[in-house]
Design a protein around this motif. Structure first.
Motif, PDB file in Angstrom:
ATOM      1  N   SER A  91      -7.395  18.113 -64.867  1.00 22.84           N
ATOM      2  CA  SER A  91      -7.252  18.580 -66.242  1.00 22.84           C
ATOM      3  C   SER A  91      -7.163  17.402 -67.200  1.00 22.84           C
ATOM      4  CB  SER A  91      -5.996  19.453 -66.371  1.00 22.84           C
ATOM      5  OG  SER A  91      -5.794  19.848 -67.706  1.00 22.84           O
ATOM      6  N   CYS A  92      -8.098  17.348 -68.154  1.00 20.01           N
ATOM      7  CA  CYS A  92      -8.108  16.256 -69.127  1.00 20.01           C
ATOM      8  C   CYS A  92      -6.966  16.373 -70.121  1.00 20.01           C
ATOM      9  CB  CYS A  92      -9.432  16.237 -69.885  1.00 20.01           C
ATOM     10  SG  CYS A  92     -10.860  15.811 -68.874  1.00 20.01           S
ATOM     11  N   GLY A  93      -6.619  17.604 -70.490  1.00 21.73           N
ATOM     12  CA  GLY A  93      -5.578  17.819 -71.484  1.00 21.73           C
ATOM     13  C   GLY A  93      -6.131  17.822 -72.897  1.00 21.73           C
ATOM     14  N   ARG A  94      -5.515  18.622 -73.739  1.00 22.16           N
ATOM     15  CA  ARG A  94      -5.867  18.697 -75.155  1.00 22.16           C
ATOM     16  C   ARG A  94      -4.583  18.707 -75.970  1.00 22.16           C
ATOM     17  NH1 ARG A  94     -11.307  20.329 -75.568  1.00 22.16           N
ATOM     18  NH2 ARG A  94     -12.178  21.035 -73.588  1.00 22.16           N
ATOM     19  N   ILE A  95      -4.710  18.702 -77.270  1.00 21.11           N
ATOM     20  CA  ILE A  95      -3.521  18.712 -78.120  1.00 21.11           C
ATOM     21  C   ILE A  95      -2.687  19.958 -77.812  1.00 21.11           C
ATOM     22  CG2 ILE A  95      -2.668  18.848 -80.478  1.00 21.11           C
ATOM     23  CD1 ILE A  95      -5.061  17.266 -81.390  1.00 21.11           C
ATOM     24  N   GLY A  96      -1.471  19.745 -77.360  1.00 23.82           N
ATOM     25  CA  GLY A  96      -0.580  20.855 -77.052  1.00 23.82           C
ATOM     26  C   GLY A  96      -0.829  21.509 -75.713  1.00 23.82           C
ATOM     27  N   ILE A  97      -1.886  21.107 -75.010  1.00 25.06           N
ATOM     28  CA  ILE A  97      -2.196  21.656 -73.689  1.00 25.06           C
ATOM     29  C   ILE A  97      -2.053  20.530 -72.669  1.00 25.06           C
ATOM     30  CG2 ILE A  97      -3.931  22.770 -72.235  1.00 25.06           C
ATOM     31  CD1 ILE A  97      -5.190  23.912 -74.748  1.00 25.06           C
ATOM     32  N   PRO A  98      -1.087  20.626 -71.762  1.00 23.43           N
ATOM     33  CA  PRO A  98      -0.843  19.528 -70.821  1.00 23.43           C
ATOM     34  C   PRO A  98      -2.064  19.227 -69.956  1.00 23.43           C
ATOM     35  CG  PRO A  98       0.980  21.089 -70.799  1.00 23.43           C
ATOM     36  CD  PRO A  98      -0.128  21.728 -71.586  1.00 23.43           C
ATOM     37  N   GLY A  99      -2.283  17.959 -69.696  1.00 23.81           N
ATOM     38  CA  GLY A  99      -3.327  17.527 -68.788  1.00 23.81           C
ATOM     39  C   GLY A  99      -2.719  16.839 -67.580  1.00 23.81           C
ATOM     40  N   ASN A 100      -3.551  16.503 -66.632  1.00 22.79           N
ATOM     41  CA  ASN A 100      -3.093  15.765 -65.451  1.00 22.79           C
ATOM     42  C   ASN A 100      -4.246  14.889 -64.990  1.00 22.79           C
ATOM     43  OD1 ASN A 100      -1.413  14.906 -63.384  1.00 22.79           O
ATOM     44  ND2 ASN A 100      -2.069  16.531 -61.993  1.00 22.79           N
ATOM     45  N   GLN A 101      -4.302  13.680 -65.525  1.00 24.39           N
ATOM     46  CA  GLN A 101      -5.404  12.779 -65.233  1.00 24.39           C
ATOM     47  C   GLN A 101      -5.034  11.784 -64.137  1.00 24.39           C
ATOM     48  OE1 GLN A 101      -7.717  11.015 -68.329  1.00 24.39           O
ATOM     49  NE2 GLN A 101      -7.330  12.664 -69.790  1.00 24.39           N
ATOM     50  N   GLY A 102      -6.037  11.424 -63.361  1.00 23.80           N
ATOM     51  CA  GLY A 102      -5.876  10.457 -62.286  1.00 23.80           C
ATOM     52  C   GLY A 102      -7.003  10.628 -61.285  1.00 23.80           C
ATOM     53  N   ILE A 103      -7.003   9.820 -60.236  1.00 25.41           N
ATOM     54  CA  ILE A 103      -7.984   9.938 -59.155  1.00 25.41           C
ATOM     55  C   ILE A 103      -7.237   9.813 -57.836  1.00 25.41           C
ATOM     56  CG2 ILE A 103     -10.124   9.074 -58.146  1.00 25.41           C
ATOM     57  CD1 ILE A 103     -10.805   7.787 -60.796  1.00 25.41           C
TER      58      ILE A 103
ATOM     59  N   GLY B  50      -8.558   2.834 -52.604  1.00 23.33           N
ATOM     60  CA  GLY B  50      -7.254   2.320 -52.213  1.00 23.33           C
ATOM     61  C   GLY B  50      -6.476   3.313 -51.364  1.00 23.33           C
ATOM     62  N   ASP B  51      -5.228   2.966 -51.061  1.00 23.84           N
ATOM     63  CA  ASP B  51      -4.395   3.818 -50.210  1.00 23.84           C
ATOM     64  C   ASP B  51      -3.366   4.614 -51.003  1.00 23.84           C
ATOM     65  OD1 ASP B  51      -2.702   1.800 -50.953  1.00 23.84           O
ATOM     66  OD2 ASP B  51      -2.364   1.023 -48.930  1.00 23.84           O
ATOM     67  N   ALA B  52      -3.507   4.649 -52.328  1.00 31.96           N
ATOM     68  CA  ALA B  52      -2.601   5.423 -53.175  1.00 31.96           C
ATOM     69  C   ALA B  52      -3.376   5.996 -54.352  1.00 31.96           C
ATOM     70  CB  ALA B  52      -1.445   4.558 -53.670  1.00 31.96           C
ATOM     71  N   ASP B  53      -2.841   7.057 -54.944  1.00 29.58           N
ATOM     72  CA  ASP B  53      -3.490   7.683 -56.091  1.00 29.58           C
ATOM     73  C   ASP B  53      -3.433   6.777 -57.321  1.00 29.58           C
ATOM     74  OD1 ASP B  53      -3.711   9.826 -54.409  1.00 29.58           O
ATOM     75  OD2 ASP B  53      -2.513  11.206 -55.625  1.00 29.58           O
ATOM     76  N   ILE B  54      -4.433   6.934 -58.187  1.00 28.48           N
ATOM     77  CA  ILE B  54      -4.356   6.395 -59.547  1.00 28.48           C
ATOM     78  C   ILE B  54      -3.774   7.507 -60.406  1.00 28.48           C
ATOM     79  CG2 ILE B  54      -5.645   5.517 -61.521  1.00 28.48           C
ATOM     80  CD1 ILE B  54      -7.782   4.565 -59.566  1.00 28.48           C
ATOM     81  N   PHE B  55      -2.572   7.324 -60.870  1.00 25.52           N
ATOM     82  CA  PHE B  55      -1.885   8.376 -61.617  1.00 25.52           C
ATOM     83  C   PHE B  55      -1.783   8.000 -63.088  1.00 25.52           C
ATOM     84  CE2 PHE B  55       2.096   9.975 -63.474  1.00 25.52           C
ATOM     85  CZ  PHE B  55       1.831  11.342 -63.425  1.00 25.52           C
ATOM     86  N   ILE B  56      -2.299   8.882 -63.950  1.00 30.07           N
ATOM     87  CA  ILE B  56      -2.204   8.700 -65.394  1.00 30.07           C
ATOM     88  C   ILE B  56      -1.291   9.762 -66.003  1.00 30.07           C
ATOM     89  CG2 ILE B  56      -3.468   8.515 -67.559  1.00 30.07           C
ATOM     90  CD1 ILE B  56      -4.109   6.329 -65.557  1.00 30.07           C
ATOM     91  N   GLY B  57      -1.451  11.009 -65.538  1.00 30.72           N
ATOM     92  CA  GLY B  57      -0.602  12.093 -66.016  1.00 30.72           C
ATOM     93  C   GLY B  57      -1.129  12.773 -67.256  1.00 30.72           C
ATOM     94  N   ASP B  58      -0.220  13.283 -68.061  1.00 27.04           N
ATOM     95  CA  ASP B  58      -0.563  14.073 -69.237  1.00 27.04           C
ATOM     96  C   ASP B  58      -0.801  13.162 -70.442  1.00 27.04           C
ATOM     97  OD1 ASP B  58      -0.857  15.939 -71.230  1.00 27.04           O
ATOM     98  OD2 ASP B  58       1.220  16.651 -71.165  1.00 27.04           O
ATOM     99  N   PRO B  59      -2.012  13.171 -71.012  1.00 32.27           N
ATOM    100  CA  PRO B  59      -2.278  12.328 -72.183  1.00 32.27           C
ATOM    101  C   PRO B  59      -1.362  12.620 -73.365  1.00 32.27           C
ATOM    102  CG  PRO B  59      -4.320  13.160 -71.257  1.00 32.27           C
ATOM    103  CD  PRO B  59      -3.214  13.889 -70.568  1.00 32.27           C
TER     104      PRO B  59
END
Length: 222
Positions: free
Chosen positions: A102-114, A15-24
């Motif tokens: 970054s997938c993220g873990r408990i207490g450790i911020p992640g940044n998921q998306g494509i 697509g023409d935009a990111d898939i944004f999920i962010g911090d789990p």
């Protein structure tokens, strides 16, 4: 030990935009009290990998092919959760840099998306990237099969399960799309009645698989 049918899957963002999920963590524990009871249901905690997995991102199916070409009932892989990050530049729109790593873990911020122009790649050595051939309930016997991968698959939400997007047929999807018809990739394969000396990788050139890689930001790229 088990016999497995392993495969690699690449899911590009065309697509023409990111898939944004962010911090789990913000999805699993919105109020930050350390309790997952207020989770929005988009993620689940994977004890085997010790991090969060996005639910209903993709579905892996293996369908037996009869002599007349008809398809039998699908066998589903055990993999249920995913961590979406930029792994593979997919086409010319990718600018050589990645955003989500970054997938993220408990207490450790992640940044998921494509990112647009990038793809998430789940290599065959990752946990869950296989069908269990000697599964006592649904074994994979020698024969011809259709391997089918569906991204952002339709599903029926169970009790308290989120339904972020509803298609015209009344099925739920994790992402809203303008076109749901181009989310399937499939290939015909043959499972032989015996394997080579190693039985691992194309042509048996990859040696023996002694351990599974974790499905996280340190995953291999091939």
């Amino acid at each position: 030990e088990h016999r497995t049918l392993r495969f690699t899957v690449t899911t590009p963002n065309i697509g023409d935009a990111d898939i944004f999920i962010g911090d789990p963590n913000t999805h699993m524990d919105p109020n930050g009290d350390g309790n997952f009871k207020d989770s929005d249901g988009l993620f689940e905690f994977a004890t085997c990998h010790n991090h969060f997995h996005f639910r209903n991102y993709a579905k892996y199916e293996l369908l037996p092919v009869a002599a007349d070409g008809s398809l039998g009932a699908p066998i589903q892989a055990k993999k249920r959760g995913f961590c979406m990050i930029d792994v593979t530049p997919f086409h010319e729109t990718s600018n050589g840099s990645w955003v989500y790593r970054s997938c993220g873990r408990i207490g450790i911020p992640g940044n998921q998306g494509i990112s647009t122009g990038w793809a998430d790649t789940y290599v065959k050595s990752l946990g869950g990237q296989y069908f269990l051939m000697d599964d006592p309930v649904a074994p994979v016997t020698p024969g011809n099969y259709l391997l089918r991968i569906t991204v952002n698959p339709p599903f029926v939400a169970s009790n308290k399960e989120p339904c972020p997007a509803l298609d015209t047929n009344g099925f739920c999807h994790m992402f809203k799309e303008s076109d749901y018809s181009n989310n399937v990739g499939q290939v015909y394969i043959t499972v032989p009645d015996r394997v080579g000396k190693t039985g691992w990788g194309p042509g048996g050139n990859d040696g023996n698989l002694t351990s599974e890689a974790s499905d996280d930001e340190d995953r291999p790229t091939k």
